[in-house]
Design a protein around this motif. Structure first.
Motif, PDB file in Angstrom:
ATOM      1  N   UNK A   1     -43.430 -18.833  -7.814  1.00 65.58           N
ATOM      2  CA  UNK A   1     -44.608 -19.641  -7.534  1.00 65.58           C
ATOM      3  C   UNK A   1     -44.426 -20.424  -6.250  1.00 65.58           C
ATOM      4  N   UNK A   2     -44.951 -19.896  -5.192  1.00 70.02           N
ATOM      5  CA  UNK A   2     -44.842 -20.567  -3.895  1.00 70.02           C
ATOM      6  C   UNK A   2     -46.197 -21.049  -3.418  1.00 70.02           C
ATOM      7  N   UNK A   3     -47.038 -21.502  -4.344  1.00 73.22           N
ATOM      8  CA  UNK A   3     -48.378 -21.919  -3.953  1.00 73.22           C
ATOM      9  C   UNK A   3     -48.334 -23.133  -3.039  1.00 73.22           C
ATOM     10  N   UNK A   4     -49.256 -23.182  -2.089  1.00 73.23           N
ATOM     11  CA  UNK A   4     -49.288 -24.310  -1.168  1.00 73.23           C
ATOM     12  C   UNK A   4     -50.663 -24.954  -1.183  1.00 73.23           C
ATOM     13  N   UNK A   5     -50.706 -26.148  -0.647  1.00 78.40           N
ATOM     14  CA  UNK A   5     -51.949 -26.889  -0.563  1.00 78.40           C
ATOM     15  C   UNK A   5     -52.567 -26.607   0.810  1.00 78.40           C
ATOM     16  N   UNK A   6     -53.573 -25.753   0.830  1.00 75.88           N
ATOM     17  CA  UNK A   6     -54.128 -25.322   2.117  1.00 75.88           C
ATOM     18  C   UNK A   6     -54.731 -26.462   2.921  1.00 75.88           C
ATOM     19  N   UNK A   7     -55.300 -27.438   2.208  1.00 77.85           N
ATOM     20  CA  UNK A   7     -55.925 -28.568   2.905  1.00 77.85           C
ATOM     21  C   UNK A   7     -54.922 -29.320   3.763  1.00 77.85           C
ATOM     22  N   UNK A   8     -53.679 -29.331   3.315  1.00 76.61           N
ATOM     23  CA  UNK A   8     -52.679 -30.112   4.029  1.00 76.61           C
ATOM     24  C   UNK A   8     -51.716 -29.245   4.819  1.00 76.61           C
ATOM     25  N   UNK A   9     -52.117 -28.017   5.058  1.00 73.01           N
ATOM     26  CA  UNK A   9     -51.234 -27.133   5.796  1.00 73.01           C
ATOM     27  C   UNK A   9     -51.867 -26.777   7.133  1.00 73.01           C
ATOM     28  N   UNK A  10     -51.096 -26.908   8.160  1.00 69.55           N
ATOM     29  CA  UNK A  10     -51.519 -26.384   9.459  1.00 69.55           C
ATOM     30  C   UNK A  10     -50.343 -25.633  10.032  1.00 69.55           C
ATOM     31  N   UNK A  11     -50.650 -24.541  10.696  1.00 71.40           N
ATOM     32  CA  UNK A  11     -49.568 -23.791  11.294  1.00 71.40           C
ATOM     33  C   UNK A  11     -49.182 -24.444  12.610  1.00 71.40           C
ATOM     34  N   UNK A  12     -47.893 -24.496  12.866  1.00 72.79           N
ATOM     35  CA  UNK A  12     -47.448 -25.043  14.156  1.00 72.79           C
ATOM     36  C   UNK A  12     -47.827 -24.035  15.239  1.00 72.79           C
ATOM     37  N   UNK A  13     -48.541 -24.462  16.270  1.00 78.72           N
ATOM     38  CA  UNK A  13     -48.935 -23.505  17.315  1.00 78.72           C
ATOM     39  C   UNK A  13     -47.708 -22.865  17.970  1.00 78.72           C
ATOM     40  N   UNK A  14     -47.848 -21.603  18.354  1.00 73.38           N
ATOM     41  CA  UNK A  14     -46.666 -20.916  18.858  1.00 73.38           C
ATOM     42  C   UNK A  14     -46.211 -21.454  20.212  1.00 73.38           C
ATOM     43  N   UNK A  15     -47.141 -22.077  20.990  1.00 69.66           N
ATOM     44  CA  UNK A  15     -46.699 -22.668  22.269  1.00 69.66           C
ATOM     45  C   UNK A  15     -45.731 -23.820  21.985  1.00 69.66           C
ATOM     46  N   UNK A  16     -46.033 -24.577  20.900  1.00 65.58           N
ATOM     47  CA  UNK A  16     -45.156 -25.687  20.508  1.00 65.58           C
ATOM     48  C   UNK A  16     -43.809 -25.138  20.032  1.00 65.58           C
ATOM     49  N   UNK A  17     -43.870 -24.045  19.279  1.00 67.52           N
ATOM     50  CA  UNK A  17     -42.629 -23.441  18.788  1.00 67.52           C
ATOM     51  C   UNK A  17     -41.737 -22.991  19.951  1.00 67.52           C
ATOM     52  N   UNK A  18     -42.387 -22.401  20.948  1.00 72.31           N
ATOM     53  CA  UNK A  18     -41.645 -21.910  22.101  1.00 72.31           C
ATOM     54  C   UNK A  18     -40.952 -23.077  22.809  1.00 72.31           C
ATOM     55  N   UNK A  19     -41.695 -24.173  22.956  1.00 71.70           N
ATOM     56  CA  UNK A  19     -41.163 -25.369  23.611  1.00 71.70           C
ATOM     57  C   UNK A  19     -39.969 -25.925  22.827  1.00 71.70           C
ATOM     58  N   UNK A  20     -40.105 -25.988  21.501  1.00 69.90           N
ATOM     59  CA  UNK A  20     -39.024 -26.515  20.650  1.00 69.90           C
ATOM     60  C   UNK A  20     -37.799 -25.602  20.738  1.00 69.90           C
ATOM     61  N   UNK A  21     -38.047 -24.295  20.701  1.00 69.16           N
ATOM     62  CA  UNK A  21     -36.940 -23.330  20.764  1.00 69.16           C
ATOM     63  C   UNK A  21     -36.148 -23.519  22.050  1.00 69.16           C
ATOM     64  N   UNK A  22     -36.855 -23.681  23.169  1.00 65.07           N
ATOM     65  CA  UNK A  22     -36.187 -23.845  24.462  1.00 65.07           C
ATOM     66  C   UNK A  22     -35.452 -25.177  24.526  1.00 65.07           C
ATOM     67  N   UNK A  23     -36.134 -26.259  24.089  1.00 64.42           N
ATOM     68  CA  UNK A  23     -35.541 -27.601  24.139  1.00 64.42           C
ATOM     69  C   UNK A  23     -34.259 -27.656  23.317  1.00 64.42           C
ATOM     70  N   UNK A  24     -34.295 -27.054  22.115  1.00 65.00           N
ATOM     71  CA  UNK A  24     -33.141 -27.115  21.220  1.00 65.00           C
ATOM     72  C   UNK A  24     -32.163 -25.963  21.466  1.00 65.00           C
ATOM     73  N   UNK A  25     -32.448 -25.167  22.487  1.00 67.91           N
ATOM     74  CA  UNK A  25     -31.525 -24.139  22.947  1.00 67.91           C
ATOM     75  C   UNK A  25     -31.225 -23.073  21.879  1.00 67.91           C
ATOM     76  N   UNK A  26     -32.183 -22.808  21.002  1.00 70.69           N
ATOM     77  CA  UNK A  26     -31.988 -21.768  19.986  1.00 70.69           C
ATOM     78  C   UNK A  26     -30.908 -22.085  18.973  1.00 70.69           C
TER      79      UNK A  26
END
Ligand SMILES: [Zn+2]
Length: 245
Positions: A173-198
């Motif tokens: 049971x991995x149900x989630x609350x859709x109202x409170x879920x937003x996907x992290x935009x991939x541009x933000x993910x890319x920035x975090x990946x680079x900043x934290x050096x993978x």
């Protein structure tokens, strides 16, 4: 007591969505040698898999809606074949191949029709997105809810609509609350990946990484900036959730 319940479900979300994979790990995760195609209808007996990319050199127009949980995924072109000079970008995306076998576009479209006409549950689709060469993350499990055939100015293409599913695990049971879920935009993910050096920001591990929100959405955390997102390994994430009591 209540706070604990909320916290556990937050952890479940993090465990499933936002995990990071190398290409090899992604194939292992799906029990296949290679993932050559973007569209893989029923790659697993229980779900389908699509790979998406919104990088500037991506071959298809995939996009994410403002609501953060709806994806438009473009169907795929006629394959290039030896001996003819047809440019796949100039002919309609096919539902059937030249040999009259159904294409991936056709399989996904059939699943939508079955859902809409027979009222069966929508096809679950696991979506992986590429953020950089060799860096993929699991966007989550989506419901395949609609498709249209649209003219892109030159030819007809399939446009599939997928919505983040409430059920985020293929078992359990991995149900989630859709109202409170937003996907992290991939541009933000890319920035975090680079900043934290993978690497995990706490122990520098490069294994079992995921994007961690400092403050979960359900507690008012925002997903939209790199500031409150960091790379954590599974071990450090577990230690973190033990500490918050
Ligand atoms: Zn760590």
């Amino acid at each position: 007591m209540f706070a604990n319940v909320v916290r556990e479900s937050d952890c479940d979300n993090i465990n499933m969505i936002d995990q990071i994979f190398s290409y090899r790990e992604m194939c292992e995760q799906e029990n296949v040698q290679t993932l050559q195609r973007g569209m893989n209808f029923r790659l697993n007996p229980n779900y389908s898999v699509i790979l998406m990319s919104r990088r500037s050199n991506a071959p298809y127009q995939d996009r994410i809606f403002e609501d953060g949980i709806t994806i438009e995924y473009e169907g795929h072109d006629e394959p290039r074949t030896q001996g003819n000079n047809i440019n796949p970008k100039e002919v309609d995306q096919p539902r059937y191949s030249k040999h009259k076998t159904i294409t991936q576009n056709g399989r996904f479209a059939e699943a939508v029709e079955k859902h809409q006409i027979d009222k069966t549950p929508p096809e679950p689709v696991k979506v992986y997105e590429k953020i950089l060469a060799g860096v993929w993350y699991l966007k989550g499990i989506f419901d395949l809810v609609n498709y249209e055939i649209k003219n892109d100015g030159k030819r007809n293409v399939f446009i599939f609509t997928l919505k983040l599913s409430e059920h985020q695990e293929t078992q359990g049971n991995g149900d989630i609350d859709l109202k409170h879920t937003r996907l992290i935009p991939s541009e933000v993910k890319k920035e975090v990946w680079k900043r934290d050096d993978g690497k995990c920001v706490l122990c520098s591990s490069t294994k079992n990484l995921h994007f961690d929100h400092d403050l979960p959405f359900s507690k008012g955390g925002t997903s939209l900036t790199a500031k409150n997102i960091r790379l954590l390994c599974a071990k450090c994430n577990l230690a973190k959730s033990d500490k918050i009591e």
